[in-house]
Design an enzyme around this catalytic site. Structure first.
Site, PDB file in Angstrom:
ATOM      1  N   CYS A 164      21.859  24.303  34.593  1.00  0.00           N
ATOM      2  CA  CYS A 164      22.084  23.027  33.769  1.00  0.00           C
ATOM      3  C   CYS A 164      20.880  22.168  33.314  1.00  0.00           C
ATOM      4  O   CYS A 164      20.771  21.523  32.238  1.00  0.00           O
ATOM      5  CB  CYS A 164      23.148  22.103  34.502  1.00  0.00           C
ATOM      6  SG  CYS A 164      24.636  22.802  34.737  1.00  0.00           S
ATOM      7  N   HIS A 304      22.299  12.509  34.479  1.00  0.00           N
ATOM      8  CA  HIS A 304      22.780  13.793  34.494  1.00  0.00           C
ATOM      9  C   HIS A 304      24.597  13.267  34.903  1.00  0.00           C
ATOM     10  O   HIS A 304      25.318  14.012  34.057  1.00  0.00           O
ATOM     11  CB  HIS A 304      22.432  14.449  35.714  1.00  0.00           C
ATOM     12  CG  HIS A 304      22.960  15.965  35.676  1.00  0.00           C
ATOM     13  ND1 HIS A 304      22.832  16.899  34.733  1.00  0.00           N
ATOM     14  CD2 HIS A 304      23.643  16.501  36.791  1.00  0.00           C
ATOM     15  CE1 HIS A 304      23.398  17.904  35.123  1.00  0.00           C
ATOM     16  NE2 HIS A 304      23.876  17.668  36.341  1.00  0.00           N
ATOM     17  N   GLU A 315      22.670  10.306  42.299  1.00  0.00           N
ATOM     18  CA  GLU A 315      21.828   9.787  41.257  1.00  0.00           C
ATOM     19  C   GLU A 315      21.460   8.422  41.223  1.00  0.00           C
ATOM     20  O   GLU A 315      20.316   7.851  40.908  1.00  0.00           O
ATOM     21  CB  GLU A 315      22.184  10.579  39.807  1.00  0.00           C
ATOM     22  CG  GLU A 315      21.355  10.282  38.718  1.00  0.00           C
ATOM     23  CD  GLU A 315      21.626  11.069  37.439  1.00  0.00           C
ATOM     24  OE1 GLU A 315      20.927  11.018  36.498  1.00  0.00           O
ATOM     25  OE2 GLU A 315      22.913  11.503  37.405  1.00  0.00           O
ATOM     26  N   LYS A 336      28.198  12.612  29.276  1.00  0.00           N
ATOM     27  CA  LYS A 336      29.180  13.786  29.447  1.00  0.00           C
ATOM     28  C   LYS A 336      30.496  13.184  29.630  1.00  0.00           C
ATOM     29  O   LYS A 336      31.557  13.751  29.427  1.00  0.00           O
ATOM     30  CB  LYS A 336      28.608  14.126  30.550  1.00  0.00           C
ATOM     31  CG  LYS A 336      27.263  15.124  30.704  1.00  0.00           C
ATOM     32  CD  LYS A 336      27.049  15.814  32.271  1.00  0.00           C
ATOM     33  CE  LYS A 336      25.702  16.775  32.004  1.00  0.00           C
ATOM     34  NZ  LYS A 336      24.626  15.718  32.071  1.00  0.00           N
ATOM     35  N   HIS A 341      30.147  18.619  30.002  1.00  0.00           N
ATOM     36  CA  HIS A 341      29.264  19.101  30.541  1.00  0.00           C
ATOM     37  C   HIS A 341      28.854  20.332  29.709  1.00  0.00           C
ATOM     38  O   HIS A 341      29.588  21.397  29.959  1.00  0.00           O
ATOM     39  CB  HIS A 341      29.062  19.284  31.840  1.00  0.00           C
ATOM     40  CG  HIS A 341      28.016  19.704  32.746  1.00  0.00           C
ATOM     41  ND1 HIS A 341      26.627  19.882  31.881  1.00  0.00           N
ATOM     42  CD2 HIS A 341      27.403  19.669  33.934  1.00  0.00           C
ATOM     43  CE1 HIS A 341      25.856  20.163  32.794  1.00  0.00           C
ATOM     44  NE2 HIS A 341      26.251  20.065  34.053  1.00  0.00           N
ATOM     45  N   PHE A 404      22.138  23.850  39.383  1.00  0.00           N
ATOM     46  CA  PHE A 404      22.441  24.647  40.446  1.00  0.00           C
ATOM     47  C   PHE A 404      21.190  25.392  40.838  1.00  0.00           C
ATOM     48  O   PHE A 404      20.318  25.880  40.068  1.00  0.00           O
ATOM     49  CB  PHE A 404      23.704  25.722  40.118  1.00  0.00           C
ATOM     50  CG  PHE A 404      25.119  25.207  40.031  1.00  0.00           C
ATOM     51  CD1 PHE A 404      25.218  23.686  40.284  1.00  0.00           C
ATOM     52  CD2 PHE A 404      26.067  26.014  39.754  1.00  0.00           C
ATOM     53  CE1 PHE A 404      26.346  23.229  40.310  1.00  0.00           C
ATOM     54  CE2 PHE A 404      27.279  25.387  39.511  1.00  0.00           C
ATOM     55  CZ  PHE A 404      27.489  24.163  39.947  1.00  0.00           C
TER      56      PHE A 404
END
Length: 418
Positions: A164, A304, A315, A336, A341, A404
């Site tokens: 991502c 994010h 975060e 998002k 996403h 990831f």
């Protein structure tokens, strides 16, 4: 060696909120959700039956019908976003030195729909039979190749892959190639089309996706206690990064300046972020150091913020660690909540949103937060820009993307001034 200044002179987007930058931006500042039932395949047997699909996209507006069949959906999105961005930057392609124009454009997954189609079509009784375009249609770098070939750009041409974080990595690479004087202009960004049996099925098996099938539009709810996973999206974004001197010499419109990028690794877990946000803290600190900007100068963070139970907490913790008391003066938002996403396209999309926030002095909201839906592990004295866009001067904006494998990337843009 004196580094070049790097500016943004073109923007393009294909998102679940609309085709084109203007349509996407207008939906964002009005708090529109792009989520709805999946139509791209029969998802009736899946735990998650909704996503943020791109609506009304017609590839033959960008490619002839025969060529369009040779492109995976992700690559079709990519060339559409690139076309808008290149036209937007208004460069005279007849006079341009195409040896000095590159394409660094990516996808986190690539042509997963193509892969699935070919596997379904395989007939092992008669022997293997595959489409000759199978491999070039599927691979994650082919969008960069297509854009390069369509315009004759002969500069640096490749794709970065870091899940991502992929398109933020691509953007940072593009920034570095231009500021080091290795290119006059780089067309950069990312595209993704993962709404498929394998894409949705794989993320569902990981328990990563929201299962709020009865209420898709409100399913992505970053920083809310009732969040239950991310909503998958698809689309593309493209930014044209250009050497400032080159842009000024041709009288280009300048949206913003790219001033820094940071990278880090969590070195912690296959899919989960570090619970204390150590990688997120490091990547934001690295970006600030690269940009020679103090934390107190930042006005907006596009986080994010995927709406996952662990990720949002870590975060928020990282932001407080990096920005201290200034964290309470920032605007934070997770777009998002509206786009879903976009995986490998998320970073470029959210960097583009930061550029628009700097240009327009408007912070798009984090939608779907209900009063009292508060997680005790999240500090609600921070300004998450819940539910409604806010006007404020945005001189500096930072965008975070985490992938990831523990891949973290942050990029910083600011208002341009000579």
């Amino acid at each position: 060696m004196e580094l070049k200044r790097v500016v943004v002179t073109g923007l393009g987007a294909v998102t679940p909120l609309g085709i084109g930058v203007e349509n996407t931006w207008n939906a964002l500042i009005n708090g529109v959700s792009g989520a709805g039932p999946i139509t791209l395949f029969d998802a009736s047997k899946f735990k998650t039956q909704f996503a943020c699909e791109v609506k009304g996209f017609e590839p033959t507006q960008y490619l002839d019908r025969k060529e369009a069949r040779k492109f995976d959906r992700y690559a079709q999105f990519a060339v559409a976003a690139a076309k808008e961005a290149i036209e937007d930057c208004a460069i005279d392609l007849e006079k341009a030195n195409k040896d000095r124009i590159g394409v660094i454009y990516t996808s986190g997954i690539g042509g997963i729909r193509t892969f699935e189609d070919e596997m379904r079509a395989y007939d092992d009784e008669k022997g293997p039979k595959f489409n000759p375009f199978f491999i070039p249609k599927m691979i994650a770098d082919i969008a960069a190749g297509h854009i390069s070939m369509m315009y004759g750009f002969r500069g640096p041409n490749f794709a970065t892959v870091s899940a991502c974080a992929s398109s933020t990595n691509a953007l940072i690479d593009a920034f570095n190639y231009v500021r080091l004087g290795m290119a006059d202009m780089i067309v950069t960004g990312g595209a993704e089309a993962p709404i498929s049996v394998g894409g949705v099925g794989g993320f569902t098996a990981m328990h990563a996706l929201s299962t709020r099938n009865d209420d898709p539009e409100h399913a992505s709810r970053p920083f809310s206690a009732s969040r239950d996973g991310f909503v998958m999206g698809e689309g593309a974004a493209c930014l044209v990064l250009e050497d400032l001197d080159h842009a000024l010499a041709r009288g280009a419109r300048i949206y913003a300046e790219v001033v820094g990028g940071g990278l880090s690794a969590d070195a912690y877990h296959l899919t989960a972020t570090h619970p204390e946000g150590l990688g997120a803290k490091l990547v934001m600190s690295n970006a600030l150091a690269d940009a020679h900007i103090s934390p107190e100068e930042v006005d907006y963070i596009n986080v994010h913020g995927t709406s996952t139970p662990v990720g949002d907490i870590s975060e928020a913790k990282a932001i407080k660690q990096v920005f201290g008391e200034h964290a309470y003066k920032l605007n934070i938002s997770s777009t998002k909540s509206m786009t879903g996403h976009l995986l490998g396209a998320a970073g470029a999309t959210e960097a583009l949103i930061c550029v628009k926030a700097v240009e327009k002095d408007i912070i798009p909201p984090t939608i779907n937060h209900a009063e009292g839906d508060n997680d005790p592990e999240i500090d609600y004295d921070l300004n998450y820009t819940f539910n409604k866009a806010q006007k404020r001067t945005v001189n500096v904006a930072l965008s975070n993307t985490f992938g990831f494998g523990g891949h973290n990337a942050s990029v910083i843009v600011k208002k341009f001034s000579k």
